[in-house]
Design an enzyme around this catalytic site. Structure first.
Site, PDB file in Angstrom:
ATOM      1  N   GLU A 137       0.846  -1.277  -0.012  1.00  0.00           N
ATOM      2  CA  GLU A 137      -0.055  -0.034   0.086  1.00  0.00           C
ATOM      3  C   GLU A 137       0.792   1.163   0.040  1.00  0.00           C
ATOM      4  OE1 GLU A 137      -3.691  -2.111   2.162  1.00  0.00           O
ATOM      5  OE2 GLU A 137      -2.890  -0.512   3.122  1.00  0.00           O
ATOM      6  N   CYS A 143      -2.707   9.027   2.741  1.00  0.00           N
ATOM      7  CA  CYS A 143      -2.169   8.486   1.438  1.00  0.00           C
ATOM      8  C   CYS A 143      -3.418   8.986   0.554  1.00  0.00           C
ATOM      9  CB  CYS A 143      -2.002   7.012   1.372  1.00  0.00           C
ATOM     10  SG  CYS A 143      -3.070   6.087   2.062  1.00  0.00           S
ATOM     11  N   GLU A 164       4.240  13.269  -4.966  1.00  0.00           N
ATOM     12  CA  GLU A 164       3.470  13.392  -3.537  1.00  0.00           C
ATOM     13  C   GLU A 164       4.149  14.225  -2.690  1.00  0.00           C
ATOM     14  OE1 GLU A 164       3.735   9.739  -1.183  1.00  0.00           O
ATOM     15  OE2 GLU A 164       1.541   9.615  -0.857  1.00  0.00           O
TER      16      GLU A 164
END
Ligand code: NAD
Ligand code: 6OD
Length: 488
Positions: free
Chosen positions: A256, A290, A392
């Site tokens: 993940e 996230c 990110e």
């Protein structure tokens, strides 16, 4: 010094001092030293893995599904009984507002045990009747076995929640675990050891080793040949390193990873709902989720209204005492992470962004000046190729770009190597389905964000991950299906 917590490893049912050099646990809201973390060396990681391996064949291995399920429910109840202790430990490690941790982190941290306890009892197996040339036939049926010892490597943003999200189904399937919490947030994983003992989880089933990643506890664990599977949540680059380690011995991984998620706001949305949801999706947990949206695409006819409306709301976010009733924004996790986020604030400025709000370090109440605070920030005007739009950031910030039609919105949303989540805001159901199917992500929210039924598949496409967890998808990773064929 008396308020400094000692955070120890939890191995084979007992707390163990670290053999590697200790490291500091810092409260990111105040910058104060709050704990001393006992890091495990390679030999201690081996002790934990061997304890987990032994536990597979002890009383844990011979438990019925019903007994395991009851123990998982007891774990959830055990966390809830000590809710305030878990809450205090999580807030001290992360600085996040109590309003957030008490509604999300700790209740979900407990719920993760309960949901898999319930699913476990209802989980079916497959059976096939097979024709054979002699006319007598055969019966095939599947059975599920635990994978064995699972290495669980965790991030710092939702520490208890994201750890039990993996430990819950791993234990439900009969595995044993060695958890390596983030070095930033070691406290709740350690505290959970007490609950494990209190409810009667056999020793060795749940182990915790503390330390850093490379050349430390994280790497020692993922390289250990007796770890049978690795489940990881964290940055994509770390995921690559862990996959290389897992290749030795052909061990399965569940990954993940990071995201650069888009929010698509159509002119036919309910704008108040879109403001409320987008405020959460950009700023909740100071943007350290996230699933956060860092790229917003807004239909041109409502672009100015949306940009100003969001910025007005963002300016009202209030940093400060995590326990304060008026606090709505926590700090970033560390000075190092703040430097990273500020470097994107600088890049946005140098690349010519219009800074609609924020862009720096906020004023904070007395006593919080050494914390890792940062302003909620909104930009417009950057190219889609600019680093703050492509990479990110993991902070309380978003760039907003206008679009003219649905096709353009989907193309911009999909122009990324990541593929974790999208939030779509529209009152048009057909559009919601069309766009929801066209965006390349693991989860699409329509008129909501962070709503989770824990039975649904969760995971990312592209560089956001490999595999799905949640519900039966988690059971597929945490157990191995075997077929038995009986010739009649
Ligand atoms: P990180 O990758 O820096 O660290 C995660 C964990 O990996 C830590 O425990 C760390 O010590 C360990 N680690 C680091 N290097 C290692 C190595 N070589 N071998 C073994 N272990 C190692 O991530 P982070 O900074 O803690 O978390 C933020 C990141 O996590 C963001 O990228 C975010 O998107 C991602 N994330 C993803 C999800 C998801 O569900 N997809 C959820 C939460 C966070
Ligand atoms: O809600 C969940 O189950 C989940 N895994 C959330 C992930 C959040 C990432 O920061």
């Amino acid at each position: 010094m008396s308020n400094i917590r000692e955070i120890r490893n939890f191995i084979d049912g007992a707390y163990v001092d670290g053999a590697a050099p200790h490291f500091d646990d810092i409260d990111p809201a105040t910058g104060e030293l709050i704990g001393r973390v006992h890091a495990a060396d390679r030999a201690q990681v081996d002790m934990a893995v061997q304890a987990a391996k032994r536990a597979l064949t002890g009383p844990w291995g011979s438990m019925s599904v019903e007994q395991r399920s009851q123990l998982l429910v007891a774990l959830a109840d055990g966390v809830n009984k000590r809710f305030d202790e878990f809450l205090a430990a999580e807030i001290a490690d992360t600085g996040k507002p109590k309003s957030l941790a008490s509604h999300i982190d700790i209740p979900r941290g407990a719920e993760n045990f309960k949901v898999f306890a319930e699913m476990l009892k209802a989980y079916p197996s497959e059976a096939f009747q097979q024709d054979t040339p002699d006319g007598k036939g055969a019966v095939n049926y599947s059975i599920r076995k635990p994978r064995g010892v699972i290495g669980v490597i965790c991030p710092w943003n939702l520490p208890l929640l994201l750890m039990t999200w993996k430990v819950g189904p791993a234990l439900a399937c009969g595995n044993t675990v060695v958890v390596k919490p983030s070095e930033e947030t070691p406290a709740t994983a350690a505290l959970l050891g007490e609950v494990m003992n209190d409810v009667g989880i056999p020793k060795g089933v749940y182990n915790v080793v503390h330390g850093f990643g490379p050349d430390a506890a994280g790497q020692f664990l993922t390289e250990h040949p007796d770890v049978d599977g690795i489940t990881f949540t964290g940055e994509t680059r770390t995921g690559e390193a862990i996959m290389s380690a897992a290749a030795q011995g052909v061990r399965p991984v569940s990954m993940e990873l990071g995201g650069k998620n888009a929010g698509l706001i159509f002119a036919d949305c309910d704008i108040e709902k879109a403001f409320e949801g987008t405020m959460r999706s950009v700023f909740a947990n100071c943007g350290q989720v996230c699933l956060s949206t860092e790229r917003l695409y807004v239909e041109r006819s409502i672009f100015d209204q949306f940009v100003e409306g969001l910025a007005d709301r963002a300016r009202k976010l209030t940093p400060g005492d995590p326990y304060g009733d008026g606090t709505s924004l926590g700090p970033l996790i560390s000075r190092e992470h703040r430097d990273k986020v500020l470097s994107y604030y600088d890049k946005a400025k140098s690349e010519g962004a219009d800074i609609i709000c924020g862009g720096g370090i906020p004023e904070v109440p007395d006593g919080y000046g050494d914390g890792c605070w940062i302003e909620p920030t909104i930009w417009t005007g950057l190219s889609e190729n600019a680093a703050p739009v492509r990479e990110e950031i993991f902070g309380p910030c978003a760039h907003i770009t206008p679009f003219d039609d649905e096709e353009e919105a989907v193309a911009m949303a999909n122009d990324t190597q990541y593929g974790l989540a999208t939030a779509i805001w529209t009152e048009n159901l057909s559009r919601a389905h069309r766009v929801g199917s066209a965006v390349d992500v693991g989860i699409t929210w329509v008129n909501s964000w962070f709503l989770r039924d824990l039975r649904t598949p969760f995971g990312g496409s592209g560089r956001s991950g490999i595999g799905r967890e949640g519900g039966q998808h988690a059971f597929e990773f945490y157990s191995e299906t075997r077929n038995i064929c009986i010739k009649l």
